[in-house]
Design an enzyme around this catalytic site. Structure first.
Site, mmCIF file in Angstrom:
data_model
loop_
_atom_site.group_PDB
_atom_site.id
_atom_site.type_symbol
_atom_site.label_atom_id
_atom_site.label_comp_id
_atom_site.label_asym_id
_atom_site.label_seq_id
_atom_site.Cartn_x
_atom_site.Cartn_y
_atom_site.Cartn_z
ATOM 1 C CB CYS A 168 -0.914 0.003 1.260
ATOM 2 S SG CYS A 168 -1.941 -1.342 1.243
ATOM 3 N N PRO B 293 1.608 7.857 -0.997
ATOM 4 C CG PRO B 293 2.063 9.870 -0.199
ATOM 5 C CD PRO B 293 1.545 8.699 0.118
ATOM 6 C CG ASP C 199 2.366 2.550 5.736
ATOM 7 O OD1 ASP C 199 2.418 2.288 7.189
ATOM 8 O OD2 ASP C 199 2.492 3.596 5.264
ATOM 9 C CB CYS D 191 -0.401 6.768 10.963
ATOM 10 S SG CYS D 191 -1.615 6.701 9.609
ATOM 11 C CE LYS E 122 5.578 4.262 6.412
ATOM 12 N NZ LYS E 122 4.264 5.136 6.161
HETATM 13 C C1 LIG Z 1 -1.198 4.615 4.915
HETATM 14 S S1 LIG Z 1 -1.313 5.003 3.246
HETATM 15 C C2 LIG Z 1 0.052 4.319 2.653
HETATM 16 C C3 LIG Z 1 1.225 5.543 3.056
HETATM 17 C C4 LIG Z 1 2.623 4.980 2.140
HETATM 18 N N1 LIG Z 1 3.042 3.676 2.545
HETATM 19 C C5 LIG Z 1 3.761 6.149 2.533
HETATM 20 O O1 LIG Z 1 4.511 5.838 3.243
HETATM 21 O O2 LIG Z 1 3.724 7.097 1.562
HETATM 22 C C6 LIG Z 1 -2.373 3.634 2.797
HETATM 23 C C7 LIG Z 1 -2.428 3.343 1.118
HETATM 24 O O3 LIG Z 1 -3.370 2.264 0.988
HETATM 25 C C8 LIG Z 1 -3.790 2.484 -0.182
HETATM 26 N N2 LIG Z 1 -4.913 1.170 0.017
HETATM 27 C C9 LIG Z 1 -6.131 1.143 0.624
HETATM 28 N N3 LIG Z 1 -6.773 0.051 0.196
HETATM 29 C C10 LIG Z 1 -5.951 -0.656 -0.497
HETATM 30 C C11 LIG Z 1 -6.013 -1.898 -1.486
HETATM 31 N N4 LIG Z 1 -7.079 -2.754 -1.070
HETATM 32 N N5 LIG Z 1 -5.120 -2.325 -2.059
HETATM 33 C C12 LIG Z 1 -3.989 -1.449 -2.325
HETATM 34 N N6 LIG Z 1 -3.838 -0.194 -1.734
HETATM 35 C C13 LIG Z 1 -4.550 0.303 -0.819
HETATM 36 C C14 LIG Z 1 -4.498 3.745 -0.204
HETATM 37 O O4 LIG Z 1 -4.681 4.166 -1.483
HETATM 38 C C15 LIG Z 1 -3.367 4.280 0.391
HETATM 39 O O5 LIG Z 1 -2.468 5.129 -0.439
#
Ligand SMILES: C[S@@+](CC[C@H](N)C(=O)[O-])C[C@H]1O[C@@H](n2cnc3c(N)ncnc32)[C@H](O)[C@@H]1O
Length: 618
Positions: free
Chosen positions: A321, A324, A483, A534, A327
C-alpha cells in the site's frame, strides 16, 4: 426536503443550547480567543481507549493529537547529497531570508506557491537576513541532525508554539473574523495558508488587507445523535454572542492573518489564498519547493519503518500500500537504488504520485503497479491470467490491458532470455568478487525484461501510464511492507475524532487482516514482513500481531533497529457485546514499536511490527 430538515434541526439545536444557557455569561476574551481544543470521540470508542491506556494517559494522547509536532523532520536523499550539505543550504536560505520570519517560524520557501486547494502552502523569502540568525539557528538547535545511530541523515528543524496571540479584542469592538473548515484548520496548523474553499464564514465588511482572527468550525453533537457543524458556507459573523456557532468556537482560534480579498471576493471566486496567515499559534517551517529532490519531509516513525524492514541491495521488496511513496522511496534509498522495490496501490492517481516522487528523488529501482492488496497473490485461474506473463523472473501477472505492448516485445524477450539467464546464474559468483558493476544482477535482469516488454521505465518518461497488475506469485519477495490503510487516529494535528465508531474500527482490523494474509503468501520463507499503521487503535495494531502469530505458526516477531518507540500493549479488551480483542502476550511487547503522540519524541501516533517468516511447510 433534506435541507428543510437540516434547517429545522439547526434551529432546534440553537434553541436547545439557548435553553440550556439562557443568559450567556460574558466570557473573558483570553478564554475565548485562544487555542485550547478538546478532541471529541465517539463515546464507546473513548471508553475503549480509556480501558487500553488509562484515563489520564488517554487524555494526554487526546491533547497531543490536537497539536502538530513541534519540529519538521527531513529525510535527506543520501543518493544525491548529505545531511551536512542540506543543513548548510538551509542555513544559507535562512541567511538570505527576510527578518520578518522569526527563527522559529523559519520560512524556507523560495517562491510563492499558489496552490489551488484550501490547504496549499504559500511562503516567500525576503533577502537581507542577518548573520546572527544563522548562528542562533544552530546554537538554539533550530536545525539539527538526528542523534539516533544510523539516522544521521535525518535533519530536524524546530518550530514553536502554541503562541498566545493578541487578536486586538476590545469591549464592544470584537475583531473581524474568518471561520474555516476543520480540514483547512488542520492544514493551517501544519503551516499552510487559508485558501478560498476552506472559508466557511466571515465578518461583514471585510475588505482586502484587513486583519482577521481565524477560528475553526468543528463538528458538534447533533440532536439526531450524529455530528454536524451547524454553520453553512457564506454565513455572516457579527462578532456577537448571538452569532451562529459563537460559543462552539471558543478556544478554537488558530491564528491571525491578513485577508487577500474582500468578503465578497472570498465567496465569489473558487480558488486562491483567502487569508495570509502571518501570526500563527504554531510556527512551523515550510519547505514547499525547497531543495527539491534532495530532501523529503517525512515523519520520523515512517523513516524508522523503512529501517525496520532492513532492505538489502539487490533484493526484491514489495510495498503493498505504497502511495504516495514516502516509505517506498525511503526503502529504495536504503538499498542505494539497487534491487527492485515493487510499489503497489489500488488508486490509479496515487500510483502516479509514487512515480512522480520516485522521479523527483531520482530513484530507478521502483516499479509501480495499480493493484488491490486484497488480491495481491496471483491466482492461476484468473480469466485473463497469462502464464507467460507471470514469469518466475518477474512474478508479476499483468492484466490484459497491457497485452498489446507486451506482444510487441515478446519475441525480443525470448531471444535474450537464455543469455540473460546465464548472466543471472553468474551473478552470485561475481557478487562474491565484489564486482557489482560488471555482471547483470537479478534485479537488473528483471528490470531489463520489463523494459523490453513495456518500453522505458515507468517513472520519468511515460507521462502517467499506470500498469495494472493481477498480483504476484507466492514466495516471490524477499521482504514485504504492509503500511496498511487504517483509521489514522495517530495523525496530528487532529481536531475531531468522532467519526470512528467501534464498528468502523473493527472493520479496519478485518481489512488489515485480509491484507496481511496476502503479505504472508507473497514473502519467501526466510523473508521479512513489516506491518505498520498510523493509528493509536490497539485493534489495528497489537490485535493484528496476535492474529498473525496465532494464525501463522511459522511467523515470529523480530527485533527492530533502531528501536525508539515504546512497547506494545499487553492484554485484551472485552467489549460490552461480548467481543474479545486479544493484544500482545507478556514478552512480546518489546518487539514492537509504538510511537505515542504524547511522549517526548513528539511524533505522530504510529505502530511497527516486524515478522520473520520461517519455513512455511513446518
Ligand atoms: C497509509 S497509506 C500508505 C502510505 C505510504 N506507505 C507512504 O508511506 O507514503 C495507505 C494506502 O493504502 C492504499 N490502499 C487502501 N486500500 C488498498 C487496497 N485494497 N489495495 C492497495 N492499496 C490500498 C491507499 O490508497 C493509501 O494510499
Amino acid at each position: 426536503m433534506k435541507k428543510a430538515r437540516d434547517c429545522l434541526l439547526k434551529t432546534l439545536r440553537r434553541s436547545f443550547l439557548t435553553l440550556q444557557n439562557p443568559t450567556p455569561k460574558k466570557m473573558d476574551p483570553s478564554e475565548r480567543y485562544c487555542y485550547n481544543p478538546i478532541l471529541r470521540w465517539n463515546p464507546q470508542v473513548e471508553e475503549y481507549f480509556i480501558k487500553a491506556y488509562g484515563a489520564e494517559h488517554f487524555s494526554r494522547i487526546s491533547k497531543a493529537l490536537t497539536r502538530p509536532s513541534c519540529y519538521s523532520c527531513i529525510r535527506v536523499n543520501t543518493l544525491k547529497t548529505t545531511g551536512d550539505a542540506v543543513i548548510e543550504k538551509l542555513l544559507e536560505i535562512i541567511q538570505n531570508s527576510g527578518s520578518e520570519n522569526a527563527v522559529n517560524g523559519v520560512n524556507f520557501n523560495k517562491t510563492d506557491a499558489n496552490v489551488d486547494s484550501d490547504v496549499g502552502h504559500y511562503n516567500k523569502v525576503v533577502p537581507g537576513r542577518s548573520d546572527h540568525v544563522v548562528k542562533e539557528s544552530l546554537q538554539n538547535g533550530t536545525i539539527s541532525k538526528c542523534q539516533i545511530p544510523g539516522l544521521d541523515y535525518v535533519v530536524f528543524v524546530k518550530g514553536s508554539g502554541p503562541h498566545t496571540i493578541d487578536y486586538g479584542y476590545a469591549p464592544d469592538r470584537p475583531p473581524k473574523e474568518v471561520i474555516v473548515s476543520r480540514k483547512c484548520a488542520e492544514a493551517v496548523l501544519r503551516g499552510a495558508q487559508v485558501y478560498v474553499p476552506g472559508v466557511m464564514a466571515c465578518s461583514s465588511h471585510v475588505e482586502k488587507g484587513d486583519k482577521v482572527a481565524v477560528s475553526v468550525a468543528i463538528e458538534q453533537p447533533g440532536l439526531d445523535g450524529g455530528w454536524g457543524i451547524g454553520i453553512t458556507r457564506g454565513t455572516v459573523i457579527q462578532g456577537l454572542q448571538i452569532d451562529p456557532y459563537h460559543s462552539e468556537r471558543s478556544g478554537l482560534y488558530i491564528g491571525q492573518g491578513t485577508t487577500m480579498m474582500s468578503r465578497a471576493g472570498i465567496f465569489r471566486v473558487s480558488q486562491g489564498i483567502a487569508v495570509d496567515m502571518n501570526n500563527r499559534i504554531f510556527q512551523l517551517p515550510s519547505f514547499h519547493d525547497v531543495l527539491e529532490g534532495e530532501i523529503f519531509l517525512q515523519n520520523l516513525p515512517s523513516i524508522v519503518t523503512a529501517h525496520a524492514l532492513d532492505p538489502q541491495k539487490g533484493e526484491r521488496i514489495l510495498d503493498m500500500c505504497a502511495a504516495p511513496g514516502g516509505k517506498t522511496t525511503a526503502i529504495a534509498t536504503l538499498m542505494r537504488d539497487e534491487g527492485e522495490v515493487v510499489a503497489a496501490d489500488r488508486s490509479h492517481n496515487k500510483v502516479l504520485d509514487i512515480q512522480k516522487l520516485a522521479a523527483e528523488l531520482g530513484l530507478k529501482c521502483i516499479t509501480t503497479y495499480k493493484l488491490d492488496a486484497l488480491k495481491a497473490v496471483c491466482r492461476k485461474n484468473e480469466s485473463n491470467y497469462m502464464p507467460n506473463m507471470c514469469s518466475s523472473k518477474d512474478n508479476s501477472c499483468l492484466t490484459a490491458q497491457n497485452s498489446d505492448s507486451m506482444k510487441l516485445h515478446e519475441e525480443k524477450v525470448s531471444s535474450i532470455t537464455a543469455e540473460q539467464l546465464n548472466a543471472d546464474t553468474n551473478c552470485k559468483a561475481s557478487n562474491e568478487k565484489g564486482n557489482e558493476r560488471t555482471y547483470v544482477s537479478k534485479a537488473d535482469f528483471r528490470k531489463n525484461m520489463r523494459r523490453l516488454r513495456n518500453g522505458p521505465g515507468r517513472n520519468q518518461s511515460l507521462g502517467g501510464r499506470v500498469e495494472n497488475s493481477k498480483g504476484f506469485s507466492p514466495n516471490s519477495f524477499d521482504r514485504v511492507l504492509l503500511d496498511a490503510p487504517c483509521s489514522a487516529l495517530g495523525l496530528r494535528p487532529r481536531l475531531f475524532a468522532g467519526e470512528e465508531t467501534i464498528e468502523s474500527l473493527r472493520n479496519h482490523g478485518k481489512y488489515q487482516r485480509r491484507m496481511f494474509d496476502q503479505a504472508v503468501q507473497l514473502v519467501r520463507p526466510g523473508g521479512i514482513i513489516v506491518y505498520s499503521t498510523c493509528t493509536i487503535n490497539p485493534g489495528e495494531n497489537e490485535a493484528l500481531v496476535r492474529y498473525a502469530l496465532d494464525t501463522y505458526k511459522f511467523l515470529s516477531l523480530a527485533p527492530q533497529h533502531p528501536r525508539i518507540g515504546g512497547p506494545g500493549l499487553v492484554g485484551r479488551c472485552e467489549f460490552p457485546d461480548g467481543y474479545v480483542e486479544e493484544w500482545l502476550r507478556p514478552g512480546e511487547e518489546e518487539f514492537v514499536q509504538r510511537f505515542d503522540p504524547s511522549s517526548p519524541l513528539d511524533t505522530i501516533g504510529f505502530f511497527i511490527a516486524k515478522f520473520i517468516v520461517g519455513p512455511k511447510d513446518a
